[in-house]
Scaffold this active site. Structure first.
Site, PDB file in Angstrom:
ATOM      1  N   LYS A  22      99.531 -21.533 136.588  1.00 35.45           N
ATOM      2  CA  LYS A  22     100.833 -20.905 136.306  1.00 35.45           C
ATOM      3  C   LYS A  22     100.858 -20.380 134.872  1.00 35.45           C
ATOM      4  O   LYS A  22     101.269 -19.242 134.618  1.00 35.45           O
ATOM      5  CB  LYS A  22     101.950 -21.926 136.491  1.00 35.45           C
ATOM      6  CG  LYS A  22     103.277 -21.518 135.874  1.00 35.45           C
ATOM      7  CD  LYS A  22     104.358 -22.544 136.050  1.00 35.45           C
ATOM      8  CE  LYS A  22     104.346 -23.624 135.031  1.00 35.45           C
ATOM      9  NZ  LYS A  22     104.984 -23.275 133.750  1.00 35.45           N
ATOM     10  N   ASN A  23     100.381 -21.186 133.927  1.00 36.00           N
ATOM     11  CA  ASN A  23     100.518 -20.818 132.509  1.00 36.00           C
ATOM     12  C   ASN A  23      99.492 -19.796 132.030  1.00 36.00           C
ATOM     13  O   ASN A  23      99.584 -19.318 130.904  1.00 36.00           O
ATOM     14  CB  ASN A  23     100.514 -22.077 131.636  1.00 36.00           C
ATOM     15  CG  ASN A  23     101.778 -22.884 131.837  1.00 36.00           C
ATOM     16  OD1 ASN A  23     102.729 -22.417 132.456  1.00 36.00           O
ATOM     17  ND2 ASN A  23     101.779 -24.115 131.343  1.00 36.00           N
ATOM     18  N   CYS A 116     116.618 -25.756 126.840  1.00 38.49           N
ATOM     19  CA  CYS A 116     115.630 -26.183 127.830  1.00 38.49           C
ATOM     20  C   CYS A 116     115.716 -27.702 127.888  1.00 38.49           C
ATOM     21  O   CYS A 116     115.961 -28.371 126.893  1.00 38.49           O
ATOM     22  CB  CYS A 116     114.234 -25.724 127.390  1.00 38.49           C
ATOM     23  SG  CYS A 116     112.934 -26.503 128.355  1.00 38.49           S
ATOM     24  N   ARG A 121     112.923 -25.754 121.746  1.00 39.95           N
ATOM     25  CA  ARG A 121     111.972 -24.672 122.040  1.00 39.95           C
ATOM     26  C   ARG A 121     112.364 -23.340 121.409  1.00 39.95           C
ATOM     27  O   ARG A 121     112.607 -22.344 122.078  1.00 39.95           O
ATOM     28  CB  ARG A 121     111.763 -24.561 123.539  1.00 39.95           C
ATOM     29  CG  ARG A 121     111.218 -25.865 124.099  1.00 39.95           C
ATOM     30  CD  ARG A 121     110.891 -25.801 125.540  1.00 39.95           C
ATOM     31  NE  ARG A 121     109.637 -25.079 125.763  1.00 39.95           N
ATOM     32  CZ  ARG A 121     109.158 -24.841 126.987  1.00 39.95           C
ATOM     33  NH1 ARG A 121     109.847 -25.232 128.041  1.00 39.95           N
ATOM     34  NH2 ARG A 121     108.027 -24.186 127.152  1.00 39.95           N
ATOM     35  N   ASP A 307     101.651 -31.508 128.845  1.00 41.97           N
ATOM     36  CA  ASP A 307     102.007 -31.283 130.253  1.00 41.97           C
ATOM     37  C   ASP A 307     101.440 -32.338 131.191  1.00 41.97           C
ATOM     38  O   ASP A 307     101.739 -32.315 132.387  1.00 41.97           O
ATOM     39  CB  ASP A 307     101.541 -29.895 130.703  1.00 41.97           C
ATOM     40  CG  ASP A 307     102.310 -28.797 130.007  1.00 41.97           C
ATOM     41  OD1 ASP A 307     101.906 -27.631 130.106  1.00 41.97           O
ATOM     42  OD2 ASP A 307     103.306 -29.117 129.323  1.00 41.97           O
ATOM     43  N   ARG A 399     108.758 -24.882 140.600  1.00 41.21           N
ATOM     44  CA  ARG A 399     108.491 -23.877 139.564  1.00 41.21           C
ATOM     45  C   ARG A 399     107.002 -23.827 139.237  1.00 41.21           C
ATOM     46  O   ARG A 399     106.499 -22.793 138.776  1.00 41.21           O
ATOM     47  CB  ARG A 399     109.271 -24.208 138.290  1.00 41.21           C
ATOM     48  CG  ARG A 399     110.754 -24.070 138.429  1.00 41.21           C
ATOM     49  CD  ARG A 399     111.443 -24.179 137.102  1.00 41.21           C
ATOM     50  NE  ARG A 399     110.822 -23.253 136.138  1.00 41.21           N
ATOM     51  CZ  ARG A 399     111.294 -23.086 134.906  1.00 41.21           C
ATOM     52  NH1 ARG A 399     112.349 -23.765 134.501  1.00 41.21           N
ATOM     53  NH2 ARG A 399     110.727 -22.242 134.073  1.00 41.21           N
TER      54      ARG A 399
HETATM   55  C1  EPZ Z   1     103.676 -23.508 126.667  1.00 38.80           C
HETATM   56  O1  EPZ Z   1     105.044 -23.458 126.304  1.00 38.80           O
HETATM   57  C2  EPZ Z   1     103.643 -23.930 128.122  1.00 38.80           C
HETATM   58  N1  EPZ Z   1     104.354 -22.943 128.938  1.00 38.80           N
HETATM   59  C3  EPZ Z   1     104.295 -25.315 128.283  1.00 38.80           C
HETATM   60  O2  EPZ Z   1     104.133 -25.704 129.638  1.00 38.80           O
HETATM   61  C4  EPZ Z   1     103.549 -26.302 127.393  1.00 38.80           C
HETATM   62  O3  EPZ Z   1     104.187 -27.564 127.480  1.00 38.80           O
HETATM   63  C5  EPZ Z   1     103.541 -25.809 125.946  1.00 38.80           C
HETATM   64  O4  EPZ Z   1     102.978 -24.481 125.881  1.00 38.80           O
HETATM   65  C6  EPZ Z   1     102.705 -26.696 125.041  1.00 38.80           C
HETATM   66  O5  EPZ Z   1     101.410 -26.772 125.527  1.00 38.80           O
HETATM   67  C7  EPZ Z   1     103.723 -21.785 129.234  1.00 38.80           C
HETATM   68  O6  EPZ Z   1     102.600 -21.549 128.845  1.00 38.80           O
HETATM   69  C8  EPZ Z   1     104.492 -20.829 130.080  1.00 38.80           C
HETATM   70  P1  EPZ Z   1     104.799 -23.722 122.412  1.00 38.80           P
HETATM   71  P2  EPZ Z   1     105.473 -22.739 124.927  1.00 38.80           P
HETATM   72  O7  EPZ Z   1     105.343 -22.440 121.890  1.00 38.80           O
HETATM   73  O8  EPZ Z   1     104.538 -21.659 124.597  1.00 38.80           O
HETATM   74  C9  EPZ Z   1     107.392 -25.172 118.737  1.00 38.80           C
HETATM   75  C10 EPZ Z   1     104.781 -26.529 131.713  1.00 38.80           C
HETATM   76  O9  EPZ Z   1     105.069 -27.703 132.002  1.00 38.80           O
HETATM   77  N2  EPZ Z   1     107.687 -23.750 118.524  1.00 38.80           N
HETATM   78  O10 EPZ Z   1     103.323 -23.938 122.391  1.00 38.80           O
HETATM   79  O11 EPZ Z   1     106.926 -22.406 125.026  1.00 38.80           O
HETATM   80  C11 EPZ Z   1     108.005 -25.718 120.028  1.00 38.80           C
HETATM   81  O12 EPZ Z   1     109.330 -26.143 119.802  1.00 38.80           O
HETATM   82  C12 EPZ Z   1     105.313 -25.920 130.446  1.00 38.80           C
HETATM   83  O13 EPZ Z   1     104.012 -25.792 132.393  1.00 38.80           O
HETATM   84  C13 EPZ Z   1     108.477 -23.388 117.438  1.00 38.80           C
HETATM   85  O14 EPZ Z   1     108.929 -24.226 116.674  1.00 38.80           O
HETATM   86  O15 EPZ Z   1     105.288 -23.926 123.887  1.00 38.80           O
HETATM   87  C14 EPZ Z   1     107.087 -26.876 120.372  1.00 38.80           C
HETATM   88  O16 EPZ Z   1     107.477 -28.010 119.603  1.00 38.80           O
HETATM   89  C15 EPZ Z   1     106.342 -26.807 129.771  1.00 38.80           C
HETATM   90  N3  EPZ Z   1     108.759 -22.067 117.238  1.00 38.80           N
HETATM   91  C16 EPZ Z   1     105.719 -26.407 119.860  1.00 38.80           C
HETATM   92  O17 EPZ Z   1     105.984 -25.334 118.940  1.00 38.80           O
HETATM   93  C17 EPZ Z   1     108.270 -21.083 118.074  1.00 38.80           C
HETATM   94  O18 EPZ Z   1     108.549 -19.887 117.825  1.00 38.80           O
HETATM   95  C18 EPZ Z   1     104.806 -25.891 120.950  1.00 38.80           C
HETATM   96  O19 EPZ Z   1     105.544 -24.925 121.667  1.00 38.80           O
HETATM   97  C19 EPZ Z   1     107.468 -21.476 119.179  1.00 38.80           C
HETATM   98  C20 EPZ Z   1     107.179 -22.809 119.371  1.00 38.80           C
END
Ligand code: EPZ
Length: 420
Positions: A22-23, A116, A121, A307, A399
């Site tokens: 999915k990701n 969320c 996020r 995850d 999802r």
């Molecule tokens: C991706 O989410 C995945 N989703 C998530 O999978 C996964 O848990 C996550 O990466 C971490 O591995 C997809 O790929 C669609 P991040 P993403 O930006 O990209 C902070 C699932 O279960 N952050 O890597 O949204 C954020 O708050 C889902 O399949 C900022 O502060 O996660 C978090 O603490 C859930 N500012 C950390 O970084 C930003 O602009 C990692 O978030 C962006 C992120």
């Protein structure tokens, strides 16, 4: 609404075919916005989030043609640049269209994703990077309004935190930008690697693929010719089924899977006493007769994935001893704990650290899914709980898991989908 009814206690046997990731699929579908041709994508998983993003692209004017085992996305007909709240609110990964639309059209409006379940996020890092590339970003009435009247240009971007979709968004924006963009502290997840590899084959020069420093030399507005490709296997789906084998003390074989993407997960299962037979595209888990407790800290790839945290927390209830699980990426990713406690699990929470005392006998009852991976943790617990467990609100599960109950039924689980 649907719910799953599961009878415990189960032992499983057989083979499960892993679906496409999915990701990986979500950024790859967004990537088609950069194409000059119709793009054929194979091995997309049949999950709700994919349908949501395809619907978003259709709303923007793209055409999606479903084939036997593939989909053809035609974005040559794209005419809109606004991703509206009604869709974005259902899937925050919709933010992945921001970079490509802005790069291609010079302007884009995307609804702010909003809250969320698992955490705040924010997307500040996505927006800050686009501004560095020459975009003007305004937030107006709940929408991100991005414009780049003079196009996007390469620059050096240092991400304060490693962000998966942030890296993907900027890589896609940089693909059509003028000059070279360097991303320092880039995400190294396999899903980001596949996006880079496909762009690299489509005329965008990307160096450092798979490392924390990416150099992307854009085409200066020239759209890309993107050849047919197949989505990599879903490492989180695979890890979930490995946990199903471990928690039910069953030997399971997964096919169409890449063990190289599961190094930290397999290592933790080995620490708990499991062993594995691994080939190029399959993994067989040989379960431990008695599971050992484990300590886990969730971090970015290649370390242990957030995850998989919920699934291992459920598994730890069946280990002999005290396991410690620390969640370092998201501030509210323990909502499965209260549901597992209702099944009899002995878990205590202290901030972002869960202490799990095992081995505890779990009892079937009504439980509620709260987010995607929490749902799969409840399925794992239900497989070993005494009696019947009804898991409600499984729209969360749908999802990201392709035909989960059919795949588990196929290896002997007593699991059915019913309507409330
Ligand atoms: C991706 O989410 C995945 N989703 C998530 O999978 C996964 O848990 C996550 O990466 C971490 O591995 C997809 O790929 C669609 P991040 P993403 O930006 O990209 C902070 C699932 O279960 N952050 O890597 O949204 C954020 O708050 C889902 O399949 C900022 O502060 O996660 C978090 O603490 C859930 N500012 C950390 O970084 C930003 O602009 C990692 O978030 C962006 C992120």
């Amino acid at each position: 609404m649907d719910y799953l009814q599961i009878q415990g206690v189960q032992s499983l046997k057989g083979t499960i075919k892993i679906s496409g990731a999915k990701n990986a699929s979500l950024p790859l579908i967004a990537m088609t916005i950069l194409a000059k041709n119709r793009v054929t994508i194979k091995n997309l998983p049949h999950v709700v989030d994919i349908n949501t993003l395809l619907k978003l692209l259709s709303n923007l004017g793209a055409e999606c043609h479903f084939q036997e085992d593939a989909i053809e996305v035609d974005t040559t007909t794209l005419s809109q640049t606004k991703a509206t709240y009604d869709i974005v609110k259902t899937m925050r990964a919709s933010i992945l269209v921001l970079g490509p639309i802005l790069a291609r059209f010079g302007h884009c409006e995307v609804s702010l994703p909003g809250g969320c379940a698992i955490g705040q996020r924010p997307i500040n890092l996505h927006l800050k990077a686009l501004e560095q590339m020459g975009a003007k970003i305004d937030i107006r009435s709940g929408y991100i309004e991005a414009t780049a009247p003079n196009g996007l240009h390469g620059c050096e971007i240092i991400f304060d935190k490693i962000t998966v979709t942030g890296t993907a968004n900027i890589v896609m924006a940089a693909a059509l930008a003028k000059g070279t963009t360097t991303i320092i502290n880039a995400a190294r997840e396999p899903e980001v690697v596949q996006l880079c590899e496909i762009l690299n084959k489509s005329g965008v020069c990307i160096e450092g693929i798979g490392t924390a420093v990416l150099h992307i030399t854009g085409t200066d507005g020239e759209l890309l010719a993107i050849e047919e490709f197949s989505v990599i296997p879903d490492r989180i789906e695979a890890g979930t089924y490995l946990c199903a084998g471990a928690i039910t003390n069953s030997e399971l074989t997964l096919t169409d899977v890449n063990a190289a993407h599961l190094g930290s997960v397999i290592a933790k299962l080995e620490e708990m006493g499991c062993s594995f037979s691994i080939t190029e595209d399959s993994i067989t888990i040989h379960p431990a007769s008695e599971l050992q407790p484990v300590s886990i800290i969730t971090q970015e790839y290649p370390a242990f994935p957030t995850d998989m945290q919920a699934q291992f927390l459920a598994l730890a209830t069946q280990a002999n001893g005290v396991s410690i699980i620390e969640e370092r990426l998201f501030e509210n990713r323990f909502m499965h704990v209260s549901e597992l406690q209702r099944m009899g699990a002995d878990i205590s929470l202290n901030g972002n650290v869960a202490t799990v005392k095992g081995k505890t006998k779990l009892g079937g009852t009504d439980v509620m899914a709260t987010d995607l991976r929490a749902s799969s943790a409840l399925v794992l617990a239900a497989l070993v709980a005494d009696g019947e467990t009804d898991i409600h609100r499984i729209y969360h599960l749908d999802r990201g898991y392709d035909a989960l109950e059919k795949k588990l039924e196929g290896v002997g689980a007593n699991i059915i989908r019913l309507k409330e």
